[in-house]
Design an enzyme around this catalytic site. Sequence first.
Site, PDB file in Angstrom:
ATOM      1  N   ARG A 261      26.347  21.272 -61.721  1.00 31.44           N
ATOM      2  CA  ARG A 261      26.729  22.647 -61.385  1.00 31.44           C
ATOM      3  C   ARG A 261      26.236  22.985 -59.981  1.00 31.44           C
ATOM      4  NH1 ARG A 261      25.505  25.870 -67.128  1.00 31.44           N
ATOM      5  NH2 ARG A 261      26.656  24.377 -68.426  1.00 31.44           N
ATOM      6  N   ARG A 276      16.774  25.656 -63.260  1.00 36.28           N
ATOM      7  CA  ARG A 276      18.140  25.751 -62.740  1.00 36.28           C
ATOM      8  C   ARG A 276      18.363  24.616 -61.735  1.00 36.28           C
ATOM      9  NH1 ARG A 276      21.334  30.016 -63.579  1.00 36.28           N
ATOM     10  NH2 ARG A 276      19.536  31.274 -64.164  1.00 36.28           N
ATOM     11  N   GLU A 348      16.591  31.534 -71.870  1.00 36.78           N
ATOM     12  CA  GLU A 348      17.738  30.906 -72.530  1.00 36.78           C
ATOM     13  C   GLU A 348      17.612  29.390 -72.538  1.00 36.78           C
ATOM     14  OE1 GLU A 348      22.353  29.815 -71.638  1.00 36.78           O
ATOM     15  OE2 GLU A 348      21.476  31.494 -70.528  1.00 36.78           O
ATOM     16  N   SER A 351      23.426  28.449 -75.560  1.00 36.51           N
ATOM     17  CA  SER A 351      24.450  29.461 -75.832  1.00 36.51           C
ATOM     18  C   SER A 351      25.457  28.850 -76.784  1.00 36.51           C
ATOM     19  CB  SER A 351      25.169  29.900 -74.550  1.00 36.51           C
ATOM     20  OG  SER A 351      24.396  30.814 -73.819  1.00 36.51           O
ATOM     21  N   ARG A 390      15.542  22.096 -70.023  1.00 40.71           N
ATOM     22  CA  ARG A 390      14.852  23.322 -70.433  1.00 40.71           C
ATOM     23  C   ARG A 390      13.983  23.084 -71.664  1.00 40.71           C
ATOM     24  NH1 ARG A 390      18.400  28.693 -68.887  1.00 40.71           N
ATOM     25  NH2 ARG A 390      18.950  27.987 -66.787  1.00 40.71           N
TER      26      ARG A 390
END
Length: 425
Positions: A261, A276, A348, A351, A390
């Site tokens: 990403r 990130r 987070e 999801s 994460r």
Amino acid sequence: MHDIRAIREDPAAFDTGLQKRGLGPQSAGLLQLDEARRGRVTEAQALQTRRNEASKEIGKAKTARDEATAQALMAEVAGIKDRMATLENEADEAGRALDEALAALPNIPATDVPEGEDEHANVELKRWGNPRTFDFAPKDHADLGPALGLDFEGGALISGARFTALRGQMARLHRALGQYMLDVQSAANGYEETAPPLLVRDEAMFGTGQLPKFAEDLFRTTDGHWLIPTAEVSLTNLVREQILAEDDLPKRLTALTPCFRSEAGAAGRDTRGLIRQHQFEKVELVAIAAPECSDEEHERMTRAAEGILEALELPYRRMLLCAGDMGFTARKTFDLEVWLPAQNTFREISSCSNCGDFQARRMDARYRPADAKGTAFVHTLNGSGLAVGRALVAVIENYQQADGSVTVPEVLKPYMGGLDVLRPK
């Protein structure tokens, strides 16, 4: 992708759904394009009927040696042909404009999704576990990690910001997490292990909703392929342009892959550490279900992700996202947030989204109901089970000791080759 027929039938409901997303009314403009396309198609069909009639009349006139009538009819047919070509071009143009307009609009939220603009309106549904009480000040993983094998400097040296090299015992723990998650999701939770392509074409990215709206968040190769931002793209598109039997549903797929990403919209956010990154690994869960089963499948998927956190004994909470915080393709999303002691907050880590038939329409993925005629669009769901980087952050911070070491969670020890503690060097 939205069904223009449903918009025709109830434009007010469509606009109300988009209003929860913070968008103004869209139905009038869409229906105008739809009417322009349909009007030209209808006119072209009427002209085709007249063209067929005139062609027969030409034959009759020639048989009757009525050359004047034959010539007049031939001129009429030529004019019809030209007009039909114009109408077809205009219909195609209106159709493309309609498709582009529909493709740019997000999914309609489910009725039980709360209203709200951002994460502040999300609703906490449950908590699991109690945060550990430390008898020392817990360190952030970015401060604790370098002595354990998180090589931030080496990653940045060879690739730039938001890239990290993992070395030695840290690389082993990272691999253990990914393998453990994949084993649980495939063996215990019934998701078929898959090794999908990491490079995909435009139509695959369009099918799952990354294109055209989010191109700047992606990496593209010089030959026009895209690096997947998540295995959701590859796994979900495995059913594109197919008609499945109802007995084949639900299909449950999982993969452990690198993800890429550009983080174009995240400038300045989480610049330290692993939260990130441009490149990371994730165990992805995808389900293809019949519409009446998708809510049940959504809960099942979310529990599959929660089970990993519970096995690792990491405190977490489940959040129901408000309409303004959901992803583009989702109609309903549960976020799982894991406790990070150094930040003294939940972050987070997964999801899990039910996309309804939104992606299926873009991919033309259907099934054939056993008790009905014709076909219907499937529902697609996706979730993280979990993001490996994460999860690594959460383990490092929650299992850290005062001397800078990190205890290996019990369920990961079989994957660690006898290593039960990461020690600073």
